[in-house]
Write an enzyme that holds these catalytic residues in place. Structure first.
Site, PDB file in Angstrom:
ATOM      1  CE1 TYR A 145     -34.934   0.780  12.704  1.00 55.98           C
ATOM      2  CE2 TYR A 145     -32.749   0.674  11.565  1.00 55.98           C
ATOM      3  CZ  TYR A 145     -33.497   1.068  12.926  1.00 55.98           C
ATOM      4  OH  TYR A 145     -33.032   1.039  13.987  1.00 55.98           O
ATOM      5  CG  ASP A 146     -31.617   0.782   5.977  1.00 55.26           C
ATOM      6  OD1 ASP A 146     -31.884   0.416   7.114  1.00 55.26           O
ATOM      7  OD2 ASP A 146     -30.668   0.447   5.390  1.00 55.26           O
ATOM      8  N   GLY A 148     -36.516   5.549   6.390  1.00 54.85           N
ATOM      9  CA  GLY A 148     -37.290   6.196   7.601  1.00 54.85           C
ATOM     10  C   GLY A 148     -36.468   6.934   8.461  1.00 54.85           C
ATOM     11  CG  ASN A 174     -25.205  -3.902  15.229  1.00 51.82           C
ATOM     12  OD1 ASN A 174     -24.982  -2.662  14.436  1.00 51.82           O
ATOM     13  ND2 ASN A 174     -25.917  -4.769  14.878  1.00 51.82           N
ATOM     14  CB  SER A 189     -31.333 -11.540  21.315  1.00 54.42           C
ATOM     15  OG  SER A 189     -31.775 -11.207  20.082  1.00 54.42           O
ATOM     16  CG  ASN A 190     -31.510 -15.033  16.635  1.00 54.38           C
ATOM     17  OD1 ASN A 190     -32.443 -14.629  17.081  1.00 54.38           O
ATOM     18  ND2 ASN A 190     -31.525 -15.016  15.110  1.00 54.38           N
ATOM     19  NE  ARG A 211     -24.383  -5.568  11.228  1.00 58.62           N
ATOM     20  CZ  ARG A 211     -24.010  -6.074   9.968  1.00 58.62           C
ATOM     21  NH1 ARG A 211     -22.916  -6.090   9.466  1.00 58.62           N
ATOM     22  NH2 ARG A 211     -25.202  -6.280   9.097  1.00 58.62           N
ATOM     23  NE  ARG A 277     -24.120  -1.054  10.525  1.00 61.60           N
ATOM     24  CZ  ARG A 277     -25.201  -2.073  10.610  1.00 61.60           C
ATOM     25  NH1 ARG A 277     -25.685  -2.459  11.639  1.00 61.60           N
ATOM     26  NH2 ARG A 277     -26.156  -1.954   9.729  1.00 61.60           N
TER      27      ARG A 277
HETATM   28  P1  NAD Z   1     -37.301  -1.954  20.756  1.00 63.39           P
HETATM   29  O1  NAD Z   1     -37.912  -2.649  19.410  1.00 63.39           O
HETATM   30  O2  NAD Z   1     -37.038  -2.670  21.833  1.00 63.39           O
HETATM   31  O3  NAD Z   1     -38.040  -0.839  20.838  1.00 63.39           O
HETATM   32  C1  NAD Z   1     -38.745   0.194  20.209  1.00 63.39           C
HETATM   33  C2  NAD Z   1     -40.007   0.590  21.002  1.00 63.39           C
HETATM   34  O4  NAD Z   1     -40.763   1.452  20.363  1.00 63.39           O
HETATM   35  C3  NAD Z   1     -40.812  -0.546  21.434  1.00 63.39           C
HETATM   36  O5  NAD Z   1     -40.954  -0.720  22.838  1.00 63.39           O
HETATM   37  C4  NAD Z   1     -42.065  -0.373  20.659  1.00 63.39           C
HETATM   38  O6  NAD Z   1     -43.304  -1.014  21.054  1.00 63.39           O
HETATM   39  C5  NAD Z   1     -42.283   0.899  20.279  1.00 63.39           C
HETATM   40  N1  NAD Z   1     -42.810   1.424  19.233  1.00 63.39           N
HETATM   41  C6  NAD Z   1     -42.754   0.734  18.035  1.00 63.39           C
HETATM   42  N2  NAD Z   1     -43.794   1.453  17.040  1.00 63.39           N
HETATM   43  C7  NAD Z   1     -44.161   2.636  17.969  1.00 63.39           C
HETATM   44  C8  NAD Z   1     -45.058   3.327  17.515  1.00 63.39           C
HETATM   45  N3  NAD Z   1     -45.828   3.405  16.450  1.00 63.39           N
HETATM   46  N4  NAD Z   1     -45.844   4.296  18.419  1.00 63.39           N
HETATM   47  C9  NAD Z   1     -45.200   4.078  19.935  1.00 63.39           C
HETATM   48  N5  NAD Z   1     -44.252   3.163  20.174  1.00 63.39           N
HETATM   49  C10 NAD Z   1     -43.710   2.406  19.341  1.00 63.39           C
HETATM   50  O7  NAD Z   1     -35.721  -1.428  19.947  1.00 63.39           O
HETATM   51  P2  NAD Z   1     -34.591  -0.914  20.736  1.00 63.39           P
HETATM   52  O8  NAD Z   1     -33.282  -1.583  20.471  1.00 63.39           O
HETATM   53  O9  NAD Z   1     -34.885  -0.475  22.089  1.00 63.39           O
HETATM   54  O10 NAD Z   1     -34.479   0.526  19.690  1.00 63.39           O
HETATM   55  C11 NAD Z   1     -34.857   1.774  20.149  1.00 63.39           C
HETATM   56  C12 NAD Z   1     -34.566   3.042  19.315  1.00 63.39           C
HETATM   57  O11 NAD Z   1     -33.290   3.140  19.059  1.00 63.39           O
HETATM   58  C13 NAD Z   1     -35.212   2.641  17.944  1.00 63.39           C
HETATM   59  O12 NAD Z   1     -35.593   3.754  17.386  1.00 63.39           O
HETATM   60  C14 NAD Z   1     -34.142   2.219  17.213  1.00 63.39           C
HETATM   61  O13 NAD Z   1     -34.404   2.346  15.697  1.00 63.39           O
HETATM   62  C15 NAD Z   1     -32.917   2.661  17.623  1.00 63.39           C
HETATM   63  N6  NAD Z   1     -31.532   1.990  17.495  1.00 63.39           N
HETATM   64  C16 NAD Z   1     -31.452   0.731  18.029  1.00 63.39           C
HETATM   65  C17 NAD Z   1     -30.319   0.217  17.821  1.00 63.39           C
HETATM   66  C18 NAD Z   1     -29.908  -1.158  18.491  1.00 63.39           C
HETATM   67  O14 NAD Z   1     -29.017  -1.636  18.262  1.00 63.39           O
HETATM   68  N7  NAD Z   1     -30.758  -1.504  19.696  1.00 63.39           N
HETATM   69  C19 NAD Z   1     -29.379   0.496  16.824  1.00 63.39           C
HETATM   70  C20 NAD Z   1     -29.710   1.702  16.241  1.00 63.39           C
HETATM   71  C21 NAD Z   1     -30.816   2.471  16.630  1.00 63.39           C
HETATM   72  N1  UDP Z   2     -27.016 -12.713  11.967  1.00 59.37           N
HETATM   73  C1  UDP Z   2     -26.469 -13.994  11.894  1.00 59.37           C
HETATM   74  N2  UDP Z   2     -27.138 -14.904  12.576  1.00 59.37           N
HETATM   75  C2  UDP Z   2     -28.471 -14.591  13.118  1.00 59.37           C
HETATM   76  C3  UDP Z   2     -28.928 -13.063  13.191  1.00 59.37           C
HETATM   77  C4  UDP Z   2     -28.164 -12.121  12.617  1.00 59.37           C
HETATM   78  O1  UDP Z   2     -25.584 -14.394  11.301  1.00 59.37           O
HETATM   79  O2  UDP Z   2     -28.986 -15.223  13.841  1.00 59.37           O
HETATM   80  C5  UDP Z   2     -26.246 -11.704  10.984  1.00 59.37           C
HETATM   81  C6  UDP Z   2     -26.796 -10.802  10.371  1.00 59.37           C
HETATM   82  O3  UDP Z   2     -26.976 -11.277   8.952  1.00 59.37           O
HETATM   83  C7  UDP Z   2     -25.922  -9.542  10.400  1.00 59.37           C
HETATM   84  C8  UDP Z   2     -25.288  -9.393  11.716  1.00 59.37           C
HETATM   85  O4  UDP Z   2     -25.462 -10.755  12.079  1.00 59.37           O
HETATM   86  O5  UDP Z   2     -24.627  -9.512   9.166  1.00 59.37           O
HETATM   87  C9  UDP Z   2     -26.037  -8.424  12.509  1.00 59.37           C
HETATM   88  O6  UDP Z   2     -27.661  -8.538  12.336  1.00 59.37           O
HETATM   89  P1  UDP Z   2     -28.671  -8.022  13.431  1.00 59.37           P
HETATM   90  O7  UDP Z   2     -29.892  -8.497  12.914  1.00 59.37           O
HETATM   91  O8  UDP Z   2     -28.415  -8.136  14.778  1.00 59.37           O
HETATM   92  O9  UDP Z   2     -28.316  -6.303  13.150  1.00 59.37           O
HETATM   93  P2  UDP Z   2     -28.103  -5.507  11.601  1.00 59.37           P
HETATM   94  O10 UDP Z   2     -28.041  -6.481  10.558  1.00 59.37           O
HETATM   95  O11 UDP Z   2     -29.394  -4.477  11.821  1.00 59.37           O
HETATM   96  O12 UDP Z   2     -26.970  -4.706  12.035  1.00 59.37           O
END
Ligand code: NAD
Ligand code: UDP
Length: 311
Positions: A145-146, A148, A174, A189-190, A211, A277
């Protein structure tokens, strides 16, 4: 002026809110998604709108459509989902970026990349500013992910330098809100699902890691402002809420707001989990005249209300 706008990942959590806002502004919206983590339920309420169109498509394959703007959000965002098929995650970020940039070049569309605070890795600079290059493990379980997302940023800037494409890069910290996937393993969500079900709240590590949580409406506003701002502001720009909370504080707040009897339990900290963060959002404030308006307690109440109806 009404535009034709492509949102990749439009059936996901953030994408569905973005589609909704763009439609409300009167634009034609083409939502492209392969439904890996997104779902039709997220966009069901938009389907009767004649300006909304959906296409099942994987962005790792080329796409031929005619649009004025592209928001590239396609990519699983939660560690559980992006680690499920890490090769596909990298492909989605890298091949997906190449395909969407190629499309933008052909149709001369402005294109915005949903990048991430994960490009900073486990940061040594706090809060993180955009000029910090990050501390990222290139071979760990978060790297698909990172790295990519880092490579996608590279591609965006190379298309900008080489082909004079109009690019926009936002680094999202986040973000939470209604329509997060209930099982995607992200902390907000968790904790909410666990609290509502009266299950144990799982804190990974000692819960002192921090976070900063941005409510989805604030984020969508910033993304649209970024897309619409002057052409020569490419970013990258941090988008997030600078309020910083430890996971222990978040758990306590969720327990308080749900009135749950859940107990906190401690689990192993996942590999490469960043310790802290928080975004420095001075650049977003300066360039986009933007700052978040919804603070954690208010945003959590909305999110809890959403989940309470569904579990
Ligand atoms: P999400 O998983 O709900 O949404 C991602 C969407 O992309 C999904 O609908 C999934 O089906 C679709 N998808 C995945 N792979 C695909 C592919 N190969 N082709 C077409 N569609 C594909 O996640 P989100 O939280 O809505 O995140 C959306 C974007 O924002 C992502 O790019 C994510 O990296 C970025 N982002 C989100 C957060 C966050 O906290 N939510 C933080 C940083 C970056
Ligand atoms: N985390 C946690 N309990 C959970 C899920 C996540 O303590 O049930 C922690 C996780 O280890 C991280 C932080 O919450 O330190 C945020 O995690 P998340 O997966 O939401 O996002 P990211 O790590 O990508 O910022």
């Amino acid at each position: 002026m009404s535009k034709k706008i492509l949102v990749t990942g439009g059936a996901g959590f953030l994408g569905s809110h973005l589609c909704e806002r763009l439609l409300a502004q009167g634009h034609d919206v083409l939502c492209v998604d392969n439904y890996f983590t997104g779902s039709k339920d997220n966009i069901l309420h938009l389907m009767n709108n004649p300006k909304f169109e959906i296409m099942r498509h994987d962005v790792t394959f080329p796409l031929y459509v005619e649009v004025d703007e592209i928001y590239n959000l396609a990519c699983p965002a939660s560690p559980v989902h992006y680690q499920f098929d890490p090769v596909q995650t990298t492909k989605t970020s890298v091949h997906g970026a190449i395909n969407m940039l190629g499309l933008a070049k052909r149709v001369k569309a402005r294109i915005l990349q949903a990048s991430t605070s994960e490009v900073y890795g486990d940061p040594e600079i706090h809060p993180q500013t955009e000029d910090y290059w990050g501390k990222v493990n290139p071979i760990g379980i978060r790297s698909c992910y990172d790295e990519g997302k880092r490579c996608a940023e590279t591609l965006f800037f190379d298309y900008w330098r080489q082909h004079a494409l109009e690019i926009k890069v936002v680094r999202i910290f986040n973000t939470y809100g209604p329509r997060m996937h209930p099982n995607d393993g992200r902390v907000v969500s968790n904790f909410i699902v666990q609290a509502l079900k009266g299950e144990d709240i799982t804190i990974y590590g000692d819960g002192q890691q921090t976070r900063s949580f941005c409510y989805v409406d604030d984020l969508v506003e910033a993304m649209i402002r970024m897309m619409e701002c002057r052409a020569d502001f490419t970013g990258p720009v941090n988008i997030g809420n600078p309020g910083e909370f430890s996971m222990l504080q978040l758990a306590d707040l969720v327990i308080k707001l749900t009135g749950s009897k859940s107990k906190i339990v401690y689990r192993a900290l996942p590999q490469d989990d960043p310790k802290q963060r928080r975004p420095d959002i001075s650049l977003a404030t300066l360039e986009l005249d933007w700052q978040p308006n919804i603070q954690l307690e208010a945003g959590l109440k909305n999110t809890i209300a959403h989940f309470a109806l569904r579990i």
